[in-house]
Scaffold this motif. Structure first.
Motif, short mmCIF file in Angstrom:
data_model
loop_
_atom_site.label_atom_id
_atom_site.label_comp_id
_atom_site.label_asym_id
_atom_site.label_seq_id
_atom_site.Cartn_x
_atom_site.Cartn_y
_atom_site.Cartn_z
N GLY A 160 14.79 15.42 37.58
CA GLY A 160 14.39 15.33 38.98
C GLY A 160 15.73 15.87 39.93
N HIS A 161 15.98 14.92 41.10
CA HIS A 161 17.12 15.29 41.83
C HIS A 161 18.45 15.29 41.24
N ILE A 162 18.78 14.20 40.66
CA ILE A 162 19.99 14.03 39.81
C ILE A 162 20.07 14.96 38.70
N PHE A 180 14.32 17.21 29.11
CA PHE A 180 13.18 16.66 28.89
C PHE A 180 12.47 16.02 30.15
N ASP A 181 11.20 16.32 30.34
CA ASP A 181 10.92 15.65 31.61
C ASP A 181 9.28 15.45 31.30
N VAL A 182 8.53 14.42 31.68
CA VAL A 182 7.13 14.17 31.72
C VAL A 182 6.43 14.98 32.42
N HIS A 210 18.18 10.10 33.42
CA HIS A 210 18.08 10.28 34.79
C HIS A 210 16.59 10.09 35.28
N VAL A 211 16.02 9.01 34.56
CA VAL A 211 14.33 8.77 34.68
C VAL A 211 14.46 7.62 35.78
N PRO A 212 13.19 7.32 36.28
CA PRO A 212 12.90 6.24 37.09
C PRO A 212 12.75 4.88 36.22
P1 NAI Z 1 13.93 11.68 40.76
O1 NAI Z 1 12.55 10.82 41.08
O2 NAI Z 1 14.22 12.96 41.67
O3 NAI Z 1 13.61 12.23 39.11
C1 NAI Z 1 13.24 11.46 38.04
C2 NAI Z 1 12.88 12.38 37.11
O4 NAI Z 1 12.28 11.66 35.88
C3 NAI Z 1 11.54 13.07 37.56
O5 NAI Z 1 11.55 14.55 37.50
C4 NAI Z 1 10.33 12.56 36.73
O6 NAI Z 1 9.36 13.40 36.37
C5 NAI Z 1 11.05 12.16 35.13
N1 NAI Z 1 10.51 11.06 34.62
C6 NAI Z 1 9.76 10.23 34.93
N2 NAI Z 1 9.42 9.27 33.79
C7 NAI Z 1 10.12 10.18 32.78
C8 NAI Z 1 9.98 9.78 31.36
N3 NAI Z 1 9.23 8.67 30.91
N4 NAI Z 1 10.62 10.78 30.62
C9 NAI Z 1 11.12 11.87 31.15
N5 NAI Z 1 11.20 11.98 32.46
C10 NAI Z 1 10.64 11.15 33.39
O7 NAI Z 1 14.95 10.56 40.79
P2 NAI Z 1 16.41 10.79 40.96
O8 NAI Z 1 17.03 10.71 42.43
O9 NAI Z 1 16.91 12.06 39.93
O10 NAI Z 1 17.08 9.29 40.07
C11 NAI Z 1 16.90 9.49 38.88
C12 NAI Z 1 17.40 7.75 38.35
O11 NAI Z 1 18.74 7.54 38.85
C13 NAI Z 1 16.42 6.63 39.08
O12 NAI Z 1 16.43 5.83 38.04
C14 NAI Z 1 17.52 6.06 40.09
O13 NAI Z 1 17.14 4.69 40.32
C15 NAI Z 1 18.75 6.28 39.71
N6 NAI Z 1 19.95 5.91 40.53
C16 NAI Z 1 20.98 5.55 40.06
C17 NAI Z 1 22.10 5.34 40.79
C18 NAI Z 1 23.55 4.49 40.32
O14 NAI Z 1 24.03 4.17 41.48
N7 NAI Z 1 23.40 4.57 39.31
C19 NAI Z 1 22.05 5.89 42.16
C20 NAI Z 1 20.92 6.96 42.73
C21 NAI Z 1 19.79 6.98 41.53
#
Ligand code: NAI
Length: 411
Positions: A160-162, A180-182, A210-212
């Motif tokens: 995703g974004h990160i 790998f992404d779903v 980097h999954v939610p």
């Molecule tokens: P995003 O929503 O842009 O990307 C998440 C990606 O994970 C998506 O492409 C989605 O399709 C994929 N995904 C969902 N379920 C999946 C699975 N079971 N297997 C594989 N891929 C899967 O989110 P973003 O912004 O990239 O953030 C990712 C994570 O980082 C989130 O959990 C967020 O809470 C966490 N985060 C942690 C921070 C920290 O301070 N450590 C700061 C910002 C975000």
């Protein structure tokens, strides 16, 4: 054409918890000069007092906007959470009061990606154990077990974004990236999609998550997934604490199956900086432990200030609710010559025809209408071509429609 909307300088904005100056600046540039800023959170009574006549409120994570607090702010039309999470707001109560809530979910993408990049380099050089030793007066000068990351295979879980930002940065360093992404995601640069999580785990030198937080990602890296990883690989988790089985990780690090880890998020995190951090990973060599600071940088705070302020301004100026977490999302064109109003109502039959009757009854043409509903409420924005002036009674007529939650002229 006379303006029917409340003049911007009369729209009262209250910002709590030391929100970044970028927010005040963005509001100011947009004409919202009536801004009260507080350096910290307020207790319940002071909070109610501060927001009693506010139209827009900005908070961070410590201010709790409960249903009673929201009800005590009858003019409130927009809430900005200048952070990622929105649990501190009763989102349904806000929605039912016709108040969209905005946040900044992606302002810290770069901050997380940079931390992860730095960590993989440190881990590949064995820096955590060497620096701990040096602090204790021991001199571990040796190239044994130290490697460049160049040419290593990085496996990103969640593109995703990160994940995708990290992909670009890592390729620039010469890593070979697979992910790998779903969801089917377009590969950036020379990165390659992996057909399965198993294949990614089996073939990556570094695995970063980097999954939610979802039901599917809870415990998704457990004993068998860790067992499938390459011998001596490293694991990085800066996503959510419950994605990794931390006991299984500790066991793999103790046995040498994995050679290092960097963990920023934990299944149980201390509630405050005064509470003790307890984890089976404490004291382990070549493990970087950070207190959930992946996204915590000044730059991210600045980005958050701009992003949330912009969303609030756009909503207030033209009714667009893009990015609202509790509300139907509507993206609206700027409509220069028309008079625009919005009407938020309980989702009951007949409201739209009653709105239209108010205008068609006076021979006024409706130039555009944007309607979104969910099971509970409806949000309609209407542009009318007519010289509508204050005192003509339209607002009163709109508010008198059964089911009205709030109405407002935008321009
Ligand atoms: P995003 O929503 O842009 O990307 C998440 C990606 O994970 C998506 O492409 C989605 O399709 C994929 N995904 C969902 N379920 C999946 C699975 N079971 N297997 C594989 N891929 C899967 O989110 P973003 O912004 O990239 O953030 C990712 C994570 O980082 C989130 O959990 C967020 O809470 C966490 N985060 C942690 C921070 C920290 O301070 N450590 C700061 C910002 C975000």
């Amino acid at each position: 054409m006379s303006k029917l909307s409340l003049p911007k300088e009369k729209i009262k904005v209250v910002l709590l918890e030391g929100i970044h100056d970028n927010a005040v600046h963005a509001l100011d540039v947009a004409g919202y000069t009536n801004v009260d800023s507080y350096p910290g959170a307020l207790d319940d009574t002071a909070l109610r007092e501060a927001i009693a006549d506010a139209h827009i409120v900005g908070i961070r994570s410590r201010t709790r906007l409960t249903a009673p607090v929201i009800a005590a702010a009858p003019k409130l039309m927009g809430i900005g959470c200048f952070c990622i999470g929105t649990n501190q707001v009763d989102l349904r109560a806000a929605k039912m009061a016709g108040i969209p809530v905005f946040n900044a979910p992606y302002s810290n993408t770069r901050s997380v990606a940079e931390l992860v990049l730095g960590e993989m380099i440190m881990l590949y050089r064995g820096v955590p154990e060497k620096t701990t030793a040096a602090h204790a007066g021991r001199w571990l000068k040796s190239a044994k077990g130290s490697h460049e990351v160049r040419g290593k295979k990085l496996g990103i879980v969640g593109y995703g974004h990160i994940g995708s930002q990290l992909s670009i940065l890592a390729e620039a360093l010469g890593l070979e990236v697979q992910y790998f992404d779903v969801v089917n995601k377009l590969a950036l640069g020379n990165a390659r999609a992996c057909p399965s999580l198993e294949q990614l785990l089996e073939t990556s030198d570094i695995v970063t998550l980097h999954v939610p937080a979802t039901e599917q990602t809870k415990g998704m890296i457990g004993p068998s997934q860790i067992g499938a990883m390459k011998k001596g690989a490293i694991l990085i988790n800066a996503s959510r604490g419950n994605v990794v089985d931390i006991e299984a990780l500790a066991a793999a690090l103790s046995s040498g199956a994995l050679s290092g880890a960097a963990i920023d998020v934990f299944p149980a995190e201390p509630p405050s900086n005064d509470a003790e951090f307890v984890s089976p990973l404490r004291g382990m060599a070549n493990v970087i432990l950070t207190p959930h600071i992946g996204g915590s940088t000044q730059e991210a705070q600045a980005n958050i200030g701009t992003e949330v302020a912009d969303k609030l301004i756009t909503y207030s100026d033209n009714g667009s609710t893009l990015g609202a977490v509790n509300f139907m999302e509507v993206a609206l064109p700027v409509q220069g010559s028309a008079t625009r109003f919005m009407h938020i109502h309980r989702n009951v039959p007949g409201v739209i025809s009653r709105i239209n009757d108010i205008f068609s009854g006076k021979g006024i043409n409706i130039a555009g209408q944007y309607l979104r509903t969910d099971g509970e409420i409806g949000y309609v924005v209407v542009d009318v071509e007519a010289d509508i002036r204050p005192g003509m009674g339209f607002r009163k007529a709109l508010d008198a429609i059964d089911g009205t939650i709030r109405s407002r002229f935008l321009f």
